[in-house]
Design a protein around this motif. Sequence first.
Motif, mmCIF file in Angstrom:
data_model
loop_
_atom_site.group_PDB
_atom_site.id
_atom_site.type_symbol
_atom_site.label_atom_id
_atom_site.label_comp_id
_atom_site.label_asym_id
_atom_site.label_seq_id
_atom_site.Cartn_x
_atom_site.Cartn_y
_atom_site.Cartn_z
ATOM 1 N N PRO A 74 49.358 77.120 60.009
ATOM 2 C CA PRO A 74 48.230 77.942 60.433
ATOM 3 C C PRO A 74 48.030 79.089 59.462
ATOM 4 C CG PRO A 74 50.152 78.447 61.759
ATOM 5 C CD PRO A 74 50.518 77.273 60.887
ATOM 6 N N SER A 75 46.813 79.585 59.414
ATOM 7 C CA SER A 75 46.538 80.731 58.562
ATOM 8 C C SER A 75 47.353 81.925 59.030
ATOM 9 C CB SER A 75 45.049 81.078 58.625
ATOM 10 O OG SER A 75 44.780 82.287 57.965
ATOM 11 N N ALA A 76 47.837 82.708 58.063
ATOM 12 C CA ALA A 76 48.545 83.934 58.436
ATOM 13 C C ALA A 76 47.604 84.860 59.172
ATOM 14 C CB ALA A 76 49.079 84.614 57.181
ATOM 15 N N PRO A 77 48.048 85.458 60.273
ATOM 16 C CA PRO A 77 47.180 86.386 60.995
ATOM 17 C C PRO A 77 46.844 87.590 60.134
ATOM 18 C CG PRO A 77 49.406 86.414 61.899
ATOM 19 C CD PRO A 77 49.363 85.317 60.891
ATOM 20 N N THR A 78 45.735 88.221 60.435
ATOM 21 C CA THR A 78 45.337 89.389 59.677
ATOM 22 C C THR A 78 46.365 90.495 59.827
ATOM 23 O OG1 THR A 78 44.018 90.044 61.569
ATOM 24 C CG2 THR A 78 42.865 88.971 59.782
ATOM 25 N N THR A 79 46.510 91.291 58.763
ATOM 26 C CA THR A 79 47.547 92.321 58.759
ATOM 27 C C THR A 79 47.095 93.613 59.430
ATOM 28 O OG1 THR A 79 46.796 93.006 56.568
ATOM 29 C CG2 THR A 79 48.592 91.412 56.666
ATOM 30 N N ASP A 80 45.797 93.702 59.791
ATOM 31 C CA ASP A 80 45.278 94.933 60.384
ATOM 32 C C ASP A 80 44.890 94.707 61.842
ATOM 33 O OD1 ASP A 80 43.243 93.256 59.799
ATOM 34 O OD2 ASP A 80 41.905 94.756 58.953
ATOM 35 N N ALA A 81 45.833 94.162 62.603
ATOM 36 C CA ALA A 81 45.574 93.882 64.014
ATOM 37 C C ALA A 81 45.266 95.181 64.758
ATOM 38 C CB ALA A 81 46.779 93.190 64.641
ATOM 39 N N ALA A 82 44.714 95.013 65.945
ATOM 40 C CA ALA A 82 44.261 96.163 66.728
ATOM 41 C C ALA A 82 45.393 97.154 66.978
ATOM 42 C CB ALA A 82 43.695 95.685 68.051
ATOM 43 N N SER A 83 45.051 98.429 66.965
ATOM 44 C CA SER A 83 46.016 99.488 67.247
ATOM 45 C C SER A 83 46.352 99.498 68.738
ATOM 46 C CB SER A 83 45.438 100.843 66.842
ATOM 47 O OG SER A 83 44.328 101.164 67.671
ATOM 48 N N ASP A 84 47.426 100.204 69.079
ATOM 49 C CA ASP A 84 47.792 100.340 70.493
ATOM 50 C C ASP A 84 46.662 100.997 71.282
ATOM 51 O OD1 ASP A 84 50.218 99.212 69.949
ATOM 52 O OD2 ASP A 84 51.313 101.110 69.871
ATOM 53 N N THR A 85 45.976 101.955 70.659
ATOM 54 C CA THR A 85 44.863 102.620 71.339
ATOM 55 C C THR A 85 43.731 101.644 71.609
ATOM 56 O OG1 THR A 85 45.406 104.713 70.243
ATOM 57 C CG2 THR A 85 43.202 104.505 71.189
ATOM 58 N N ALA A 86 43.444 100.773 70.629
ATOM 59 C CA ALA A 86 42.379 99.790 70.791
ATOM 60 C C ALA A 86 42.718 98.780 71.878
ATOM 61 C CB ALA A 86 42.121 99.080 69.466
ATOM 62 N N GLY A 151 41.250 76.417 55.369
ATOM 63 C CA GLY A 151 41.526 77.108 54.126
ATOM 64 C C GLY A 151 41.069 78.552 54.127
ATOM 65 N N ILE A 152 40.920 79.131 55.318
ATOM 66 C CA ILE A 152 40.499 80.523 55.456
ATOM 67 C C ILE A 152 41.736 81.382 55.653
ATOM 68 C CG2 ILE A 152 39.154 82.155 56.826
ATOM 69 C CD1 ILE A 152 37.378 79.815 57.678
ATOM 70 N N GLY A 153 41.943 82.339 54.778
ATOM 71 C CA GLY A 153 43.132 83.182 54.834
ATOM 72 C C GLY A 153 42.971 84.357 55.771
ATOM 73 N N PRO A 154 43.878 85.330 55.658
ATOM 74 C CA PRO A 154 43.826 86.504 56.540
ATOM 75 C C PRO A 154 42.547 87.324 56.393
ATOM 76 C CG PRO A 154 45.973 86.317 55.492
ATOM 77 C CD PRO A 154 45.091 85.317 54.817
ATOM 78 N N ASP A 155 41.984 87.353 55.175
ATOM 79 C CA ASP A 155 40.725 88.071 54.970
ATOM 80 C C ASP A 155 39.566 87.144 55.315
ATOM 81 O OD1 ASP A 155 38.564 89.557 54.228
ATOM 82 O OD2 ASP A 155 39.092 89.695 52.099
ATOM 83 N N ARG A 156 38.927 87.410 56.434
ATOM 84 C CA ARG A 156 37.848 86.537 56.914
ATOM 85 C C ARG A 156 36.495 87.233 56.840
ATOM 86 N NH1 ARG A 156 42.066 84.671 61.685
ATOM 87 N NH2 ARG A 156 43.516 83.793 60.155
ATOM 88 N N SER A 157 36.408 88.231 55.963
ATOM 89 C CA SER A 157 35.216 89.070 55.899
ATOM 90 C C SER A 157 34.004 88.355 55.319
ATOM 91 C CB SER A 157 35.506 90.342 55.084
ATOM 92 O OG SER A 157 35.974 90.013 53.788
ATOM 93 N N ASN A 158 34.190 87.132 54.807
ATOM 94 C CA ASN A 158 33.048 86.350 54.320
ATOM 95 C C ASN A 158 32.736 85.167 55.229
ATOM 96 O OD1 ASN A 158 32.507 87.874 51.931
ATOM 97 N ND2 ASN A 158 34.273 86.889 50.943
ATOM 98 N N TYR A 159 33.337 85.144 56.408
ATOM 99 C CA TYR A 159 33.198 83.989 57.295
ATOM 100 C C TYR A 159 32.642 84.391 58.655
ATOM 101 C CZ TYR A 159 36.145 81.785 53.776
ATOM 102 O OH TYR A 159 36.639 81.305 52.596
ATOM 103 N N HIS A 160 32.068 83.402 59.329
ATOM 104 C CA HIS A 160 31.424 83.617 60.619
ATOM 105 C C HIS A 160 32.119 82.778 61.695
ATOM 106 C CE1 HIS A 160 27.882 85.474 58.614
ATOM 107 N NE2 HIS A 160 28.165 84.606 57.662
ATOM 108 N N MET A 161 32.424 83.392 62.832
ATOM 109 C CA MET A 161 32.997 82.660 63.961
ATOM 110 C C MET A 161 32.117 82.841 65.187
ATOM 111 S SD MET A 161 34.226 84.762 66.598
ATOM 112 C CE MET A 161 35.388 83.607 67.348
ATOM 113 N N ALA A 162 32.253 81.925 66.142
ATOM 114 C CA ALA A 162 31.475 82.031 67.377
ATOM 115 C C ALA A 162 32.233 81.411 68.530
ATOM 116 C CB ALA A 162 30.115 81.363 67.226
ATOM 117 N N ASP A 163 31.982 81.956 69.700
ATOM 118 C CA ASP A 163 32.444 81.396 70.968
ATOM 119 C C ASP A 163 31.197 80.890 71.683
ATOM 120 O OD1 ASP A 163 33.587 80.758 73.397
ATOM 121 O OD2 ASP A 163 34.038 82.828 73.974
#
Length: 316
Positions: A74-86, A151-163
Motif C-alpha cells: 500500500p502507499s505510505a500514508p501521508t506524513t502530515d496527518a491531522a493534529s490532535d486538535t483537528a 502508483g500514487i505516493g504520500p503526496d497526493r496534491s495532484n490527484y482527485h478522490m471522491a466518495d
Amino acid sequence: VGDAMSPHSASRCVAAVLHLACAVAWVPSNAPQVANPRLIRSRAATSMSYLESLAVRPPSAPTTAFGMKPDAPPSAPTTDAASDTAIELFVDKLYPEEGEGGYWERNSASRTDGYWEYIKRGEEPPQTLVYGEYPTDTFLEMIDRACGHAGIGPDRSNYHMADLGSGTGRLVLWCAINQRWKSCRGVEYLSSIHDVAADVLERARAAEATDCPGLIKADEVIFECDSWDTADLSNLDVVFVYSTGLAEMVRDESNVLVELTESLNMRLRKGSVVITTEYRLGEGFRLIESADGKNDFIGGVSTAHIHVKESPGDWE
C-alpha cells in the motif's frame, strides 16, 4: 434460515445479531450509569436494517482470485496527518457520536427523503435509503492501499478522490484533514444529508479560520447533491463507494454491482481506482485486491474490493 445460506453467510448474520445485542446492552466503562436511549435505539434499528443485506454478503475473495496482487505494498500514508486538535474537533464538534449533530441526528436526517413513505405503505425501504457510517481508520487504510496500486505516493496534491454516496460528508472531510489532495469530493443523492455535509464543511472552515489553522489539507473540498448516474466523474483518480447496503444491485452469485458497474464504466477514466465494500464491480474493472477491515457497524468485519478501471470512459 441457516439451511438456506452458506456457512459464511450464516456466520455473518450471527455476527450482526451479536452486534445488535451489543448495541442494546453495551455501555462504555466511562459512561454514566444510563446510556443514551436514543443512541441505543438508533444503533439497534440500523443494525437490523443491515441484517438482510448481510445474509447475502459474499465471502472474501481468495488471495489468488481475479488477478489480485496481495503482495502489492500500500502507499505510505501521508506524513502530515491531522493534529490532535483537528482530530478532537472532528470527533467532538463536527461528527460527534451523541448530542447535537450526533449519529442519531445524522441518521434521522437521512430518513426525510422518502424513507417514511415506504414505511407508511408497509413496504421495506430500499437499502440505498439506509444510513450507515464506515470507520474512518479503515477508510484511510483502504485509500492508502488503493493509492499504492495506482502508483500514487504520500503526496497526493495532484490527484482527485471522491466518495460516491457520501452521506453527511464524514469520510470526505476526514480524508481532507488527514491527507493532501488536489480535491476531496462527496457526491450524495439525498438532499437532506447533503445539506448536513455542506453545513459541517462551513463550520470546519470557520474553525480553521479561528481555532484550528491548517485544519483542511486538501486544496479543495466539494460536496454536491447529485447521483453517480449523472455527475461528471471524469477527473477522478481514486473513488470509494460504501456499497454494503446495495445488495439489490446484485443479480446473481457473481456478486457484481450491475448498475454501479454500468454507470462507472461510462463516467470514470481508464486507470482510475475504485474501492467498493462487500460487493465488486464487473466487466471493465479488474479486481486487484480484497482486504478485510474493522467495521463494527455491520458486525465486526467489512471486505473492501479494490479495482482498476481497464476500459475507457465514454469520452475517451
